[in-house]
Write an enzyme that holds these catalytic residues in place. Structure first.
Site, PDB file in Angstrom:
ATOM      1  N   GLU A  26      43.323 -32.350  -7.447  1.00 21.04           N
ATOM      2  CA  GLU A  26      42.120 -31.821  -6.789  1.00 21.04           C
ATOM      3  C   GLU A  26      42.544 -30.976  -5.579  1.00 21.04           C
ATOM      4  O   GLU A  26      43.421 -31.380  -4.811  1.00 21.04           O
ATOM      5  CB  GLU A  26      41.302 -33.030  -6.327  1.00 21.04           C
ATOM      6  CG  GLU A  26      40.067 -32.699  -5.553  1.00 21.04           C
ATOM      7  CD  GLU A  26      39.436 -33.981  -4.980  1.00 21.04           C
ATOM      8  OE1 GLU A  26      39.974 -35.086  -5.201  1.00 21.04           O
ATOM      9  OE2 GLU A  26      38.414 -33.852  -4.301  1.00 21.04           O
ATOM     10  N   PHE A  27      41.933 -29.806  -5.449  1.00 16.67           N
ATOM     11  CA  PHE A  27      42.189 -28.980  -4.263  1.00 16.67           C
ATOM     12  C   PHE A  27      41.263 -29.461  -3.150  1.00 16.67           C
ATOM     13  O   PHE A  27      40.067 -29.642  -3.350  1.00 16.67           O
ATOM     14  CB  PHE A  27      41.895 -27.509  -4.572  1.00 16.67           C
ATOM     15  CG  PHE A  27      42.158 -26.600  -3.405  1.00 16.67           C
ATOM     16  CD1 PHE A  27      43.415 -26.057  -3.187  1.00 16.67           C
ATOM     17  CD2 PHE A  27      41.134 -26.304  -2.498  1.00 16.67           C
ATOM     18  CE1 PHE A  27      43.657 -25.236  -2.100  1.00 16.67           C
ATOM     19  CE2 PHE A  27      41.376 -25.486  -1.404  1.00 16.67           C
ATOM     20  CZ  PHE A  27      42.638 -24.949  -1.210  1.00 16.67           C
ATOM     21  N   ILE A  28      41.839 -29.677  -1.990  1.00 18.07           N
ATOM     22  CA  ILE A  28      41.014 -30.089  -0.850  1.00 18.07           C
ATOM     23  C   ILE A  28      41.012 -28.967   0.179  1.00 18.07           C
ATOM     24  O   ILE A  28      42.074 -28.453   0.553  1.00 18.07           O
ATOM     25  CB  ILE A  28      41.534 -31.400  -0.223  1.00 18.07           C
ATOM     26  CG1 ILE A  28      41.341 -32.540  -1.234  1.00 18.07           C
ATOM     27  CG2 ILE A  28      40.808 -31.716   1.084  1.00 18.07           C
ATOM     28  CD1 ILE A  28      41.698 -33.919  -0.749  1.00 18.07           C
ATOM     29  N   ASP A  45      54.834 -42.877   3.507  1.00 18.91           N
ATOM     30  CA  ASP A  45      55.533 -41.815   4.265  1.00 18.91           C
ATOM     31  C   ASP A  45      54.516 -41.157   5.197  1.00 18.91           C
ATOM     32  O   ASP A  45      54.304 -39.946   5.161  1.00 18.91           O
ATOM     33  CB  ASP A  45      56.122 -40.801   3.279  1.00 18.91           C
ATOM     34  CG  ASP A  45      57.077 -39.819   3.968  1.00 18.91           C
ATOM     35  OD1 ASP A  45      57.511 -40.083   5.109  1.00 18.91           O
ATOM     36  OD2 ASP A  45      57.393 -38.774   3.358  1.00 18.91           O
TER      37      ASP A  45
HETATM   38  P1  ADP Z   1      55.780 -30.781  -0.711  1.00 19.30           P
HETATM   39  O1  ADP Z   1      55.732 -31.710  -1.896  1.00 19.30           O
HETATM   40  O2  ADP Z   1      56.601 -29.565  -0.950  1.00 19.30           O
HETATM   41  O3  ADP Z   1      56.166 -31.491   0.572  1.00 19.30           O
HETATM   42  P2  ADP Z   1      53.018 -30.881   0.131  1.00 19.30           P
HETATM   43  O4  ADP Z   1      52.470 -31.970  -0.715  1.00 19.30           O
HETATM   44  O5  ADP Z   1      53.304 -31.185   1.558  1.00 19.30           O
HETATM   45  O6  ADP Z   1      54.303 -30.225  -0.547  1.00 19.30           O
HETATM   46  O7  ADP Z   1      52.012 -29.666   0.024  1.00 19.30           O
HETATM   47  C1  ADP Z   1      52.286 -28.397   0.593  1.00 19.30           C
HETATM   48  C2  ADP Z   1      51.100 -27.925   1.413  1.00 19.30           C
HETATM   49  O8  ADP Z   1      50.011 -27.747   0.516  1.00 19.30           O
HETATM   50  C3  ADP Z   1      50.625 -28.940   2.427  1.00 19.30           C
HETATM   51  O9  ADP Z   1      51.172 -28.714   3.673  1.00 19.30           O
HETATM   52  C4  ADP Z   1      49.135 -28.700   2.457  1.00 19.30           C
HETATM   53  O10 ADP Z   1      48.829 -27.698   3.401  1.00 19.30           O
HETATM   54  C5  ADP Z   1      48.800 -28.150   1.108  1.00 19.30           C
HETATM   55  N1  ADP Z   1      48.198 -29.163   0.245  1.00 19.30           N
HETATM   56  C6  ADP Z   1      48.740 -30.348  -0.173  1.00 19.30           C
HETATM   57  N2  ADP Z   1      47.925 -30.986  -1.006  1.00 19.30           N
HETATM   58  C7  ADP Z   1      46.817 -30.217  -1.105  1.00 19.30           C
HETATM   59  C8  ADP Z   1      45.579 -30.342  -1.830  1.00 19.30           C
HETATM   60  N3  ADP Z   1      45.344 -31.371  -2.628  1.00 19.30           N
HETATM   61  N4  ADP Z   1      44.669 -29.365  -1.688  1.00 19.30           N
HETATM   62  C9  ADP Z   1      44.912 -28.297  -0.905  1.00 19.30           C
HETATM   63  N5  ADP Z   1      46.050 -28.102  -0.219  1.00 19.30           N
HETATM   64  C10 ADP Z   1      46.995 -29.051  -0.316  1.00 19.30           C
END
Ligand code: ADP
Length: 330
Positions: free
Chosen positions: A129-131, A234
């Site tokens: 899901e995109f948040i 984490d």
């Molecule tokens: P990584 O696995 O490389 O550490 P992250 O899970 O931290 O990546 O995600 C990268 C970036 O994407 C995050 O800093 C956040 O800004 C954005 N992000 C993460 N999850 C979502 C989501 N479900 N919807 C929208 N943006 C997200």
């Protein structure tokens, strides 16, 4: 708090909410019957089980540490996709199962995971899901309460551990089930990191002293009943955000069922304030000896940082070990 900047200033009118939230599935379970991996499994899933007929835009999302992230805008709403070019699906399986377990508690907001699997090029992907993140600072008091509600709701009958091994940063995290928390934390958390420091840096001093601590840490848990609680695993500021309504959101977990206090192991870079802790303890009362165990839980993450990023973190880990060895006369 890290402010998550949405790449696109999309208005809600062009972002219809997801009509249905599809169930988590994995290509892995189908690969036996269907040995061929689709050319573009992300697109294929979005246009089938994701209920979209059209992908209108794909934009990169910055801010991650390990993977490539993208925002897929479609006529069925938005999806968030991470890909990794070299690591197989097991890393995203851990993330998907962790997000799914937290989502199921119906407490703190986490993105619902939809699908993970291999890429034809050998890497892997996860769709969730995109948040849309908001710019408001996190409400610490709400964050504390919701996190405690998750700890309270997320119980396990299998003991301490998780369905799969996962990763903390990029370090493997072993989640073999155990009924004994002290054994689990000693072997799979501290012990694993100490062995890594020995293998990686030949650091016999930290290994030997750390193992002495592992063998003597039992009294730190006197008079505490430890139940397995679902942990994010984490929880630092980079993995905490808030949605556009100001609701806290937690991301990018390293979930397992463990002692609730272990969740504060990354508190040295989480920015938790007084209102966070007071709300947390209203739901999950502070256990006897909490203060004595605090550093023990920091130690796992300091060791992990030492193993991931080098000697800058060694002295923090070492001084925690030395303090405990003195206190425990070990
Ligand atoms: P990584 O696995 O490389 O550490 P992250 O899970 O931290 O990546 O995600 C990268 C970036 O994407 C995050 O800093 C956040 O800004 C954005 N992000 C993460 N999850 C979502 C989501 N479900 N919807 C929208 N943006 C997200």
């Amino acid at each position: 708090m890290v402010v998550h900047v949405g790449l696109l200033p999309l208005s809600s009118s062009c972002l219809p909410s997801l009509p249905r939230l599809p169930r988590l599935s994995s290509t892995k379970h189908r690969t036996f019957a269907m040995a061929v991996v689709s050319e573009d499994p992300v697109r294929e899933w979005i246009l089938s089980e994701g209920n979209a007929t059209q992908i209108t835009r794909i934009s990169p999302v910055g801010g991650g540490c390990i993977n490539r992230a993208s925002h897929y805008d479609t006529d069925a709403g938005s999806f968030f996709v991470k890909t990794n070019r070299s690591i197989g699906p097991s890393m995203f399986e851990g993330e998907a199962l962790g997000l799914g377990a937290m989502f199921e508690t119906g407490t703190i907001r986490v993105p619902k995971p939809f699908k993970f699997g291999p890429l034809p090029t050998g890497g892997s992907y996860i769709i969730m899901e995109f948040i849309e993140f908001g710019s408001r600072r996190n409400n610490q008091s709400v964050l504390g309460r919701k996190l405690a509600e998750m700890h309270k709701a997320g119980k396990s009958e299998k003991g301490f551990g998780f369905e799969v091994n996962n990763t903390v940063g990029s370090t493997p995290q072993i989640n073999t089930w155990s009924s004994d928390w002290i054994q689990f934390y000693g072997e799979h958390r501290l012990g694993y990191q100490l062995q890594l420091a020995l293998d990686q840096y030949g650091d016999g001093t930290i290994y030997e002293k750390g193992q002495r601590l592992v063998k003597s840490m039992g009294p730190l848990f006197d008079n505490v009943v430890i139940e397995p609680c679902l942990l994010h695993g984490d929880l630092w500021s980079g993995n905490i955000s808030s949605d556009k309504n100001g609701e806290p959101v937690i991301l990018d977990p390293a979930c397992y069922y463990g002692h609730s206090e272990a969740e504060f192991g990354m508190s040295w870079c989480a920015g938790f304030g007084g209102s966070f802790y007071s709300s947390y303890f209203e739901v999950m009362p502070k256990q006897p000896g909490f203060e004595k165990r605090k550093d023990l839980y920091l130690l796992y993450h300091y060791l992990n940082h030492y193993n991931l990023f080098g000697s800058g973190y060694r002295s923090s880990a070492m001084s925690i070990i030395d303090d405990y060895l003195r206190m425990l006369k070990a």
